[in-house]
Design an enzyme around this catalytic site. Structure first.
Site, PDB file in Angstrom:
ATOM      1  N   CYS A  84      16.879  -6.813  -2.396  1.00  0.00           N
ATOM      2  CA  CYS A  84      16.023  -5.723  -2.658  1.00  0.00           C
ATOM      3  C   CYS A  84      16.674  -4.344  -2.381  1.00  0.00           C
ATOM      4  CB  CYS A  84      14.566  -5.983  -1.696  1.00  0.00           C
ATOM      5  SG  CYS A  84      14.302  -7.664  -1.769  1.00  0.00           S
ATOM      6  N   CYS A 207       1.388  -8.681   2.409  1.00  0.00           N
ATOM      7  CA  CYS A 207       2.670  -8.659   1.445  1.00  0.00           C
ATOM      8  C   CYS A 207       2.651  -7.462   0.332  1.00  0.00           C
ATOM      9  CB  CYS A 207       2.691 -10.342   0.790  1.00  0.00           C
ATOM     10  SG  CYS A 207       2.647 -11.553   2.267  1.00  0.00           S
ATOM     11  N   LYS A 328       4.136  -1.872  -0.399  1.00  0.00           N
ATOM     12  CA  LYS A 328       2.782  -2.605  -0.371  1.00  0.00           C
ATOM     13  C   LYS A 328       1.808  -2.135  -1.517  1.00  0.00           C
ATOM     14  CE  LYS A 328      -0.527  -5.207   1.257  1.00  0.00           C
ATOM     15  NZ  LYS A 328      -0.874  -5.266  -0.232  1.00  0.00           N
ATOM     16  N   HIS A 332       6.946  -3.569  -5.825  1.00  0.00           N
ATOM     17  CA  HIS A 332       8.201  -3.590  -5.538  1.00  0.00           C
ATOM     18  C   HIS A 332       9.004  -4.506  -6.557  1.00  0.00           C
ATOM     19  CE1 HIS A 332      11.668  -4.502  -2.995  1.00  0.00           C
ATOM     20  NE2 HIS A 332      11.085  -5.686  -2.321  1.00  0.00           N
TER      21      HIS A 332
END
Ligand SMILES: [Zn+2]
Lengths: 384, 126
Positions: A84, A207, A328, A332
């Site tokens: 990431c 998540c 969030k 992402h």
């Protein structure tokens, strides 16, 4: 070493797209070049982040593909993969290329497409960032990694699920101020606490979502940047790694790579945590934001949950964290995230962030974490 | 060329037979799973394989409810970081302990999880 500046930024809307990752990157890159008021022909290299293209798009060699779609096929391109943190790693190497005097203008960015495959499939691909022989065989997931960290943090420091929920609530609130964010609605602590467990103690609303999107920034040498109206200076670009296996981490309640990368970045810039006005950090899960605020030195170890619940990291608080909505709420798209965080900090330091502007922001920090916490990048930015 | 004291393959072959193995640095005593070339504590390459008791306690745990494709049929299942009595930690699947009884500090014992040709680390009741 020469000084390096960011002179242009571009980000697509994050969420579901019916376009390839290369197309998403190209849209963001075109916006970044327009923002920089620089022709594509001036770009001397592309440093590119893309993570699961091989799986979700059956596409390797995404660097030249992205450059081709943008229309500048002849420049050197390199794809970075640090889970990431990929486009933040790409950024650091691009900074070094300009600082070393090799190039004057370099394009950095990344893109990801994952919403074209079902969730169990993307869950599996993201788990590839954990060790294949030791951890994937157990069925460890990406939320599972941070659930183990969350449980350890709760045990050691007394952090609560309510404090974690406060991070989600805050970032959703910030996201309503960002038209590019994937989620544009506020949520309550109660909604977070009532959402279904994904990997105990983490619930669905702890998540970040799966996202498609692209982001790009244009970097330039000081000589070029001085001819632009509003350069934002790169004060530091630092990286650190840690053991690959979770079992090798001595203290699951901390992320040593964040602490090492932050120490290196503060040293490069000659600054400390108290000098930072605005932060974009890697909140892939609510606990990740809490641990990151501690690792970056914004709060003492164990104090991050309380600080979030008290509003100290909200817009208007002592140190606003993730004014963009963070991973969030903003979303992402993993290959794009590092570049998107940099784009937000540059926008903040230009004073151009509109309703989510942090008043008089002079120094900004970006923090991006790779997968199982084995990669972390920390960069610092400042304005004239 | 130095022969490694143990490779990943031999680790999992022994694990399949119920023997949990680590390497210990002959120079400084550092214990490690999995094997590596250099000792992270002293920098030497003087490993010897040692058998571990397989006994330990849960350091942290989670219950995976949204699983990757290959493990979807098992969900929900627990994964824990277990600190072994010898001092090293290892990630493993918790088996034969009901999910609500799993807690930090609960004692567990190593057991291999064999699925076809693949062996993974598991822990059951002590
Ligand atoms: Zn040693």
């Amino acid at each position: 070493m020469r000084r390096v500046a960011v002179i242009g930024v571009g980000v697509t809307k994050f969420g579901k797209h019916e376009r390839t990752s290369a197309e998403l990157f190209a849209e963001a890159a075109a916006d970044a070049l327009l923002d920089a008021e620089i022709p594509p022909s001036a770009v001397q290299a592309l440093y590119y982040g893309n993570v699961v293209g091989g799986e979700t798009e059956h596409q390797l060699h995404t660097g030249p593909q992205a450059a081709s779609i943008l229309g500048i096929p002849a420049i050197p391109t390199t794809r970075f993969e640090t889970a990431c943190a990929s486009s933040h790693a790409a950024f650091r190497h691009a900074v070094m290329e300009i600082a070393a005097g090799v190039s004057d203008v370099v394009l950095v960015g990344g893109a990801e497409r994952v919403l074209n495959v079902p969730t169990p499939e993307s869950t599996e691909y993201f788990a590839y960032a954990s060790d294949a022989g030791w951890e994937q065989t157990l069925g460890l997931t990406f939320p599972g990694v941070f659930a183990l960290i969350a449980r350890a943090h709760m045990q050691k420091y007394g952090t609560t699920e309510e404090q974690m929920a406060a991070v989600a609530v805050k970032n959703h609130k910030h996201g309503t101020l960002n038209p590019k964010a994937q989620f544009q609605k506020e949520i309550s602590v109660e909604q977070v606490l009532k959402s279904a467990y994904v990997a105990d103690p983490l619930k669905l609303l702890d998540c970040c979502p799966f996202s498609d999107g692209g982001a790009a920034v244009v970097l330039a040498s000081e000589e070029v940047a001085r001819t632009r109206t509003r350069p934002v200076w790169v004060l530091a670009a630092a990286a650190a790694s840690d053991w690959m296996l979770l079992g090798d981490k001595r203290d699951l309640a901390r992320v040593p790579a964040t602490e090492r990368a932050a120490a290196a970045a503060y040293r490069q810039a000659g600054l400390g945590p108290a000098d930072v006005d605005v932060v974009e950090l890697h909140d892939c899960f609510t606990i990740a934001e809490i641990v990151a605020t501690e690792g970056l030195g914004l709060f003492e170890p164990g104090a991050g949950g309380r600080a979030a619940a008290e509003g100290r990291t909200s817009l208007g608080g002592a140190i606003p964290v993730n004014p963009s909505g963070g991973l969030k709420a903003k979303g992402h798209p993993i290959g794009a995230t590092g570049a998107a965080q940099i784009a937000e900090i540059v926008t903040q330091l230009r004073g151009a962030a509109g309703p989510r502007q942090v008043a008089d922001a002079r120094v900004g920090l970006t923090h991006t974490l790779g997968g199982n916490t084995a990669t972390v990048l920390v960069s610092l930015f400042g304005r004239d | 060329m130095t022969e490694p004291a143990i490779t990943l393959q031999t680790f999992f072959e022994r694990a399949r037979d119920g023997r949990l193995t680590a390497v210990r640095c002959r120079k400084c005593g550092e214990l490690a799973i999995p094997p590596r070339q250099f000792c992270p504590a002293c920098g030497e390459r003087a490993w010897e394989a040692v058998r571990l008791s397989g006994e330990g306690a849960i350091e942290s745990f989670t219950v995976i409810r949204v699983a990757p494709r290959a493990h979807a049929a098992d969900a929900p299942y627990a994964i824990a970081v277990v600190k072994l009595t010898e001092g090293v930690s290892l990630l493993g699947r918790i088996v034969d302990i009901s999910l609500e009884k799993i807690a930090i500090g609960v004692p567990v014992r190593f057991r291999p999880l064999v699925r076809g040709s693949q062996t993974a680390v598991g822990f059951g009741p002590a």
